[in-house]
Design an enzyme around this catalytic site. Structure first.
Site, short mmCIF file in Angstrom:
data_model
loop_
_atom_site.label_atom_id
_atom_site.label_comp_id
_atom_site.label_asym_id
_atom_site.label_seq_id
_atom_site.Cartn_x
_atom_site.Cartn_y
_atom_site.Cartn_z
CB ILE A 103 2.80 -3.18 -7.73
CG1 ILE A 103 2.19 -4.27 -8.61
CG2 ILE A 103 1.98 -1.90 -7.83
CD1 ILE A 103 0.84 -4.72 -8.23
CB SER A 135 5.36 3.04 3.54
OG SER A 135 6.05 3.89 2.64
CG HIS A 143 2.57 -6.88 -4.07
ND1 HIS A 143 2.23 -6.30 -2.87
CD2 HIS A 143 3.18 -5.92 -4.79
CE1 HIS A 143 2.59 -5.04 -2.87
NE2 HIS A 143 3.18 -4.76 -4.03
CD GLU A 165 0.01 -8.96 -1.58
OE1 GLU A 165 1.06 -9.64 -1.42
OE2 GLU A 165 0.04 -7.72 -1.79
NE ARG A 172 8.07 5.32 0.09
CZ ARG A 172 7.30 6.42 0.03
NH1 ARG A 172 7.72 7.55 0.56
NH2 ARG A 172 6.13 6.39 -0.55
CB CYS A 210 5.23 -3.85 -1.18
SG CYS A 210 5.53 -2.60 -2.41
N GLY A 231 0.89 -1.16 0.00
CA GLY A 231 0.00 0.00 0.00
C GLY A 231 0.92 1.20 0.00
#
Lengths: 200, 319
Positions: free
Chosen positions: A142, A58, A178, A180, A114, A87, A56
């Site tokens: 991503i 940070s 990711h 997930e 980042r 991430c 998401g």
């Protein structure tokens, strides 16, 4: 019979629902964590066996952590309880964050840069070998960060262009991609194994 | 246009589409804020926005000032991209694929093919499969959402009625989409063919929604969300994130708060931005939403959507 593990998923913002779904597929019970009280019960004990901090933004997550002493509570939690950061979650766990520099829990001896690979147009899906059995692993990147330094106790499980993308250090696991968002459940399994190990 | 292959009903296994919806996944549970300059973008990021939408005039100003509303100047978009670390979105006119090509070239992270701008094509929306950059599109009902998804949209948002500060149409659109999704889940296989005809949407997508009970891409909300309670309302109705346009940086309908020179007005904008972010995450906790509402200084005056004449509605643009 093994009892089901309860895994907290930090749900301040981001891909928390996708992580919860991966956990359910593996028979674990996800618990969405939005406040310090969700994480630590009235008895002062952790309400979960482990924690996932999802991808998401940070910066957004930090804003929430700065309220109600959440940052300090989480910082103390991750020093003793198995935690998996993906991430943005990996950025939060890091000792040091660059580009731009920002506050972090400093639980994991790594430096993270980042948005290191560029913008969304540079996001990509790669498949490569890791130290895990089962063949090449699909990795969805991503607007991904890059781990630019790892401490001596950090074990690298997968790399991209020579930089670590999946690492473990004691009870902490971190990925700059990711898992997930993939059908391959090996990474979540790895984390659940780590949680079971720490309980026994 | 670039070479591309797709089957016209959304190839959800494709790498490109997975990356597009993947970013949308990262944006869940947050607030995307309209910003018109670098200072507003910084305030948005500082307040915890997950993304900013770079544009020259927010919908409330477009509504008041009239004229043709177009893509923002690339210079402004570049300035905002270099000012913040969060994803930057920008709007292209409906059907204006050349504006979208410019936005993709600039490195914008998400393109909003938006009814807020003056449509450039009265028949065709942009072929969004032809782009690497993901698109978000507005919808008022399931059929419209699925037509946009068929064209390659990686995120759907309710249209609502932009620039009003009146949430009533966002509510109406979200309820309609959710109701139509629920209705599909109880249909038999043979009934789904007719549902495709009724909704004017590809059969494969109708089938996918009927099986999953949700859209195949994230479903966000936009259009008139102005207060922390509005954000909590939309999240409880099923939105996975909210867009806030004129609600944060506007005082009267067509006057932005002067965040660059007036510290009091800056503080007002910051208070609204922070409060909406908090209420969006804690949408299920009325006590936290109450605290967020209390922390807000001032609010945009707003314009009752019911008072707008039919020809001035933005939501009826696109089809």
């Amino acid at each position: 019979m093994t009892t089901s593990l309860t895994i907290g998923v930090l749900a301040l913002q981001g891909a928390y629902e996708a992580h919860a779904q991966s956990l359910r597929l593996l028979g674990a019970t996800p618990k969405l964590i939005r406040t310090p009280e969700d994480l630590i019960g009235p008895d002062g004990k952790s309400t979960v066996d482990g924690l996932i901090m999802p991808g998401g933004e940070s910066t957004t997550m930090l804003k929430f952590l700065e309220r109600n002493n959440f940052f300090e509570i989480l910082k103390s939690f991750v020093t003793k309880t198995p935690t998996f950061g993906t991430c943005a979650g990996a950025i939060l766990l890091a000792n040091e964050v660059e580009h731009p520099a920002q506050k972090s829990l400093a639980a994991l001896d790594i430096t993270v840069e980042r948005n290191a690979y560029g913008r969304q147009i540079d996001s990509t899906i790669l498949k490569s070998e890791t130290t895990l059995p089962g063949g090449p692993l699909e990795m969805v990147f991503i607007r991904a960060p890059r781990i630019t330094r790892t401490g001596p106790k950090v074990e690298t499980l997968a790399t991209r262009d020579g930089f670590p993308v999946l690492i473990r250090s004691g009870h902490l696991l971190a990925a700059t991609f990711h898992p997930e968002l993939s059908d391959d459940t090996r990474i979540h399994k790895l984390f659940l194994d780590l949680v079971r190990e720490s309980k026994s | 246009m670039a070479d591309h292959t797709h089957n016209g009903n959304g190839n959800f296994g494709s790498t490109t589409l997975r990356l597009k919806t993947g970013l949308a996944e990262m944006l869940k549970g947050g607030v995307i804020m309209d910003v018109m300059n670098v200072e507003q973008a910084r305030i948005a990021e500082e307040a915890g926005a997950i993304s900013v939408m770079a544009l020259e005039r927010v919908p409330a100003m477009i509504r008041a000032e009239g004229g043709v509303a177009r893509m923002a100047n690339p210079k402004l978009i570049k300035q905002i991209i270099s000012a913040v670390s969060i994803p930057v979105m920008a709007k292209a006119r409906i059907g204006h694929f050349a504006e979208a090509q410019v936005l993709q070239t600039l490195g914008v992270d998400f393109i909003d093919e938006s009814e807020v701008l003056t449509p450039a094509d009265e028949v065709y929306h942009i072929d969004k499969h032809a782009f690497t950059t993901p698109f978000v599109c507005g919808a008022r009902n399931l059929g419209e959402a699925l037509r946009r998804i068929a064209e390659g949209a990686a995120m759907i948002r309710t249209k609502g009625e932009p620039g009003t500060g009146d949430v009533v149409h966002a509510v109406q659109h979200m309820r309609q989409i959710v109701r139509e999704i629920k209705a599909l889940t109880v249909l038999g296989d043979e009934e789904l063919y007719n549902a495709a005809k009724v909704h004017g949407a590809p059969y494969e997508l109708i089938r996918m929604v009927a099986k999953a009970g949700k859209l195949p891409v994230p479903n966000f909300s936009a259009g008139g969300i102005a207060t922390p309670a509005d954000a909590a309302l939309m999240m409880q109705l099923g939105a996975e994130s909210v867009f806030v346009g004129s609600g944060i940086f506007m005082k009267e309908r067509a006057t932005p708060l002067d965040v660059e020179n007036n510290p009091l007005e800056r503080e007002e904008a910051v208070s609204r931005a922070k409060a909406i972010v908090i209420a969006t995450t804690h949408f299920n906790d009325p006590k936290i939403v109450a605290d967020a509402c209390e922390a807000v200084i001032g609010s945009m005056k707003g314009l009752a959507a019911a008072a707008i004449e039919e020809q001035h509605l933005m939501q009826t643009r696109g089809w």
